[in-house]
Design a protein around this motif. Structure first.
Motif, PDB file in Angstrom:
ATOM      1  N   ALA A 131       0.817  -1.214   0.000  1.00 15.08           N
ATOM      2  CA  ALA A 131       0.000   0.000   0.000  1.00 15.08           C
ATOM      3  C   ALA A 131       0.855   1.270   0.000  1.00 15.08           C
ATOM      4  CB  ALA A 131      -0.936  -0.012   1.210  1.00 15.08           C
ATOM      5  N   ASP A 132       2.067   1.181   0.527  1.00 17.15           N
ATOM      6  CA  ASP A 132       2.939   2.357   0.604  1.00 17.15           C
ATOM      7  C   ASP A 132       3.871   2.504  -0.596  1.00 17.15           C
ATOM      8  OD1 ASP A 132       1.940   3.148   3.114  1.00 17.15           O
ATOM      9  OD2 ASP A 132       3.283   1.744   4.125  1.00 17.15           O
ATOM     10  N   TYR A 133       4.221   1.399  -1.229  1.00 20.33           N
ATOM     11  CA  TYR A 133       5.191   1.410  -2.326  1.00 20.33           C
ATOM     12  C   TYR A 133       4.594   0.733  -3.552  1.00 20.33           C
ATOM     13  CZ  TYR A 133       8.558   2.332   1.433  1.00 20.33           C
ATOM     14  OH  TYR A 133       9.225   2.857   2.498  1.00 20.33           O
ATOM     15  N   ASN A 134       4.732   1.364  -4.719  1.00 17.47           N
ATOM     16  CA  ASN A 134       4.141   0.788  -5.926  1.00 17.47           C
ATOM     17  C   ASN A 134       5.125  -0.071  -6.721  1.00 17.47           C
ATOM     18  OD1 ASN A 134       5.748   2.790  -6.946  1.00 17.47           O
ATOM     19  ND2 ASN A 134       4.153   3.826  -8.098  1.00 17.47           N
ATOM     20  N   LYS A 135       6.358  -0.188  -6.236  1.00 16.71           N
ATOM     21  CA  LYS A 135       7.374  -1.021  -6.871  1.00 16.71           C
ATOM     22  C   LYS A 135       8.059  -1.855  -5.791  1.00 16.71           C
ATOM     23  CE  LYS A 135       8.487   2.284 -10.479  1.00 16.71           C
ATOM     24  NZ  LYS A 135       8.802   3.659 -10.467  1.00 16.71           N
ATOM     25  N   TYR A 136       8.900  -2.782  -6.224  1.00 18.25           N
ATOM     26  CA  TYR A 136       9.728  -3.512  -5.272  1.00 18.25           C
ATOM     27  C   TYR A 136      10.710  -2.536  -4.639  1.00 18.25           C
ATOM     28  CZ  TYR A 136       8.121  -8.170  -6.430  1.00 18.25           C
ATOM     29  OH  TYR A 136       7.361  -9.312  -6.579  1.00 18.25           O
TER      30      TYR A 136
END
Length: 164
Positions: free
Chosen positions: A90-95
């Motif tokens: 939910a906080d990061y859209n990538k690895y």
């Protein structure tokens, strides 16, 4: 028997009046990073077929301590090699590659070695107290990329982007 009750009650009052002195230790020095190519493709995604993807088996983190490079390794750690891969959430859209850089000094240097010929220098500035170490600034290859008063892409987290 009366004296035993009195001693018991007095010991309860005595134990309740004693202040507990606890010390909280905070070690907030990790750095989260996106690793992308110039087109914004996630080079940490293990499902991607991009030939530029990061091979975590070749990645090493070293600390510069007393002018000597020390390879990070703590076998009982959640991140024994000093880094871990975190999936999008939910906080990061990538690895995310989370690294745990050197925080030995007020300004400490670590080297992130992607392979034999590709190395990034990471320098962090810390504020230290008797029980805590807090990262307040990050430089990547000599350029400030995160810190107090810096225009970051995410001011609440130590999140930087490395373009490979």
């Amino acid at each position: 028997m009366k004296y035993i009750y009195i001693i018991f009650i007095l010991s309860l009052f005595y134990s309740c009046s004693q202040e507990e002195h606890t010390s909280i230790s905070v070690n907030d020095t990790y750095i989260d990073m996106y690793v992308t190519d110039k087109d914004g493709n996630d080079l940490l995604n293990p499902e991607s077929k991009n030939d530029k993807n990061v091979d975590l088996n070749k990645l090493t983190l070293t600390y510069l301590i007393n002018n000597k490079e020390i390879v990070y390794y703590k076998k009982d750690s959640d991140a024994p090699n000093g880094f871990m891969l975190l999936p999008p959430n939910a906080d990061y859209n990538k690895y995310i590659l989370r690294i745990f850089p050197n925080a030995t000094y007020d300004k400490s240097i670590s080297y992130l070695k992607w392979d034999i010929s590709n190395v990034d220098t990471i320098s962090i500035e810390t504020n230290k107290t008797n029980s805590s170490t807090i990262c307040v600034g990050v430089e990547l290859n000599g350029k400030k990329v995160w810190g107090v008063g810096h225009q970051n892409e995410d001011k609440d987290r130590k999140l930087i982007t490395i373009i490979k």
